[in-house]
Design an enzyme around this catalytic site. Structure first.
Site, PDB file in Angstrom:
ATOM      1  N   LYS A 146      -9.680  -0.816  -3.072  1.00  0.00           N
ATOM      2  CA  LYS A 146      -9.603  -1.706  -1.887  1.00  0.00           C
ATOM      3  C   LYS A 146     -10.742  -1.323  -0.947  1.00  0.00           C
ATOM      4  CE  LYS A 146      -5.569   0.006  -1.295  1.00  0.00           C
ATOM      5  NZ  LYS A 146      -4.271   0.422  -0.725  1.00  0.00           N
ATOM      6  N   ASP A 170       0.744   9.581   5.768  1.00  0.00           N
ATOM      7  CA  ASP A 170      -0.606   9.774   5.264  1.00  0.00           C
ATOM      8  C   ASP A 170      -1.186  11.013   5.949  1.00  0.00           C
ATOM      9  OD1 ASP A 170      -3.521   7.566   4.837  1.00  0.00           O
ATOM     10  OD2 ASP A 170      -2.930   9.451   3.907  1.00  0.00           O
ATOM     11  N   SER A 171      -2.330  11.461   5.438  1.00  0.00           N
ATOM     12  CA  SER A 171      -3.023  12.598   6.055  1.00  0.00           C
ATOM     13  C   SER A 171      -4.514  12.431   5.832  1.00  0.00           C
ATOM     14  CB  SER A 171      -2.570  13.919   5.417  1.00  0.00           C
ATOM     15  OG  SER A 171      -3.500  14.948   5.749  1.00  0.00           O
ATOM     16  N   ASP A 230       0.885  -1.157   0.000  1.00  0.00           N
ATOM     17  CA  ASP A 230       0.000   0.000   0.000  1.00  0.00           C
ATOM     18  C   ASP A 230       0.926   1.211   0.000  1.00  0.00           C
ATOM     19  OD1 ASP A 230      -1.535   1.678   2.712  1.00  0.00           O
ATOM     20  OD2 ASP A 230      -2.256   1.730   0.654  1.00  0.00           O
ATOM     21  N   ASP A 283       0.069   5.142   0.904  1.00  0.00           N
ATOM     22  CA  ASP A 283      -0.065   6.127   1.994  1.00  0.00           C
ATOM     23  C   ASP A 283      -0.126   5.453   3.361  1.00  0.00           C
ATOM     24  OD1 ASP A 283      -2.255   8.090  -0.124  1.00  0.00           O
ATOM     25  OD2 ASP A 283      -0.083   8.129   0.064  1.00  0.00           O
TER      26      ASP A 283
HETATM   27  O1  LIG Z   1      -3.345   4.015   1.742  1.00  0.00           O
HETATM   28  P1  LIG Z   1      -3.534   4.178   0.240  1.00  0.00           P
HETATM   29  O2  LIG Z   1      -4.502   3.155  -0.355  1.00  0.00           O
HETATM   30  O3  LIG Z   1      -2.213   4.238  -0.508  1.00  0.00           O
HETATM   31  O4  LIG Z   1      -4.212   5.655   0.008  1.00  0.00           O
HETATM   32  C1  LIG Z   1      -5.116   6.185   0.952  1.00  0.00           C
HETATM   33  C2  LIG Z   1      -5.495   7.543   0.386  1.00  0.00           C
HETATM   34  O5  LIG Z   1      -6.075   7.394  -0.884  1.00  0.00           O
HETATM   35  C3  LIG Z   1      -6.539   8.270   1.202  1.00  0.00           C
HETATM   36  O6  LIG Z   1      -7.632   7.379   1.418  1.00  0.00           O
HETATM   37  C4  LIG Z   1      -8.719   8.083   2.023  1.00  0.00           C
HETATM   38  O7  LIG Z   1      -9.790   7.160   2.179  1.00  0.00           O
HETATM   39  P2  LIG Z   1     -11.052   7.252   1.172  1.00  0.00           P
HETATM   40  O8  LIG Z   1     -10.555   6.887  -0.207  1.00  0.00           O
HETATM   41  O9  LIG Z   1     -11.560   8.673   1.231  1.00  0.00           O
HETATM   42  O10 LIG Z   1     -12.045   6.216   1.725  1.00  0.00           O
HETATM   43  C5  LIG Z   1      -8.337   8.643   3.395  1.00  0.00           C
HETATM   44  O11 LIG Z   1      -8.053   7.547   4.258  1.00  0.00           O
HETATM   45  C6  LIG Z   1      -7.072   9.505   3.281  1.00  0.00           C
HETATM   46  O12 LIG Z   1      -6.599   9.837   4.571  1.00  0.00           O
HETATM   47  C7  LIG Z   1      -5.984   8.780   2.531  1.00  0.00           C
HETATM   48  O13 LIG Z   1      -4.900   9.676   2.269  1.00  0.00           O
HETATM   49 MG   LIG Z   2      -2.662   3.320   3.397  1.00  0.00          MG
END
Ligand SMILES: O=P(O)(O)OC[C@@H](O)[C@H]1O[C@@H](OP(=O)(O)O)[C@@H](O)[C@@H](O)[C@@H]1O
Ligand SMILES: [Mg+2]
Ligand SMILES: [Zn+2]
Length: 179
Positions: A103, A17-18, A9, A11
């Site tokens: 995912k 991550d944020s 993965d 972020d």
């Molecule tokens: O961890 P990976 O998969 O690389 O990417 C996660 C990101 O796409 C974002 O996914 C979002 O979830 P939602 O997509 O809004 O449910 C949130 O959790 C954000 O904080 C996060 O930066």
């Molecule tokens: Mg992630």
């Protein structure tokens, strides 16, 4: 020869991550030791691929050119350490679009396996969110949780049976390279 494939993965595993999303190259900051871990794994013969949700694209927070610039930066940093990053697959869709790649659906993992012509059984998929672990379980891969990013919060949830837990990507690299 069986390909040594590790899927990550992005972020919260490779970079900070944020909750406000990672919206620019400037906001894309590697976690301590993550670049070195990927380079060491690569130099030890591992193929390191990435499967990342990027709903920020659908939400209009950043565009594909910015996303590509983040991934170019990742590749540049790993190459500086003598390693390389394999296939990067992302889901640009929003949660309500019903795509096959977001995912916890395993679509991105299947794409990576097809690209390398390998089975996903027991391939380690490292993530910080429950959806990452569920995606791994859905295709009989090995779910691996890291405590970085959202990992400590995820650890408090009910995890898929057999989930492995490590502090961070550096600890995973040490485990895979030295065992
Ligand atoms: O961890 P990976 O998969 O690389 O990417 C996660 C990101 O796409 C974002 O996914 C979002 O979830 P939602 O997509 O809004 O449910 C949130 O959790 C954000 O904080 C996060 O930066
Ligand atoms: Mg992630
Ligand atoms: Zn998608």
């Amino acid at each position: 020869m069986l390909l040594k494939l590790l899927i990550l993965d992005r972020d919260g595993v490779i970079n900070y991550d944020s909750d406000a999303y990672i919206k620019s190259v400037e906001e894309w900051i590697p976690l301590p030791g993550s670049i070195e871990a990927i380079a060491q794994l690569s130099k030890a013969g591992w193929t390191v691929a990435i499967a990342t949700n990027q709903s920020g694209i659908a939400r209009g927070y950043y565009d594909l050119a910015t996303l590509d610039a983040m991934h170019a930066r990742l590749r540049e940093l790993v190459a500086e350490q003598g390693g390389e990053v394999g296939l990067i697959v992302y889901c640009p869709h929003g949660p309500d679009e019903g795509c096959d790649c977001r995912k916890p659906k395993p679509g991105m993992l299947k794409t990576i396996a097809q690209h390398y012509n390998v089975a996903l059984t027991n391939v380690w998929f490292v993530g910080d969110s429950l959806g990452d672990l569920e995606a791994a379980k859905a295709v009989d891969s090995q779910p691996v949780l890291v405590k970085t990013g959202k990992g400590e919060k995820t650890q408090a949830k009910t995890l898929p049976v057999g989930t492995l837990i490590f502090d961070d990507l550096a600890a995973i690299a040490a485990e895979l390279i030295h065992n």
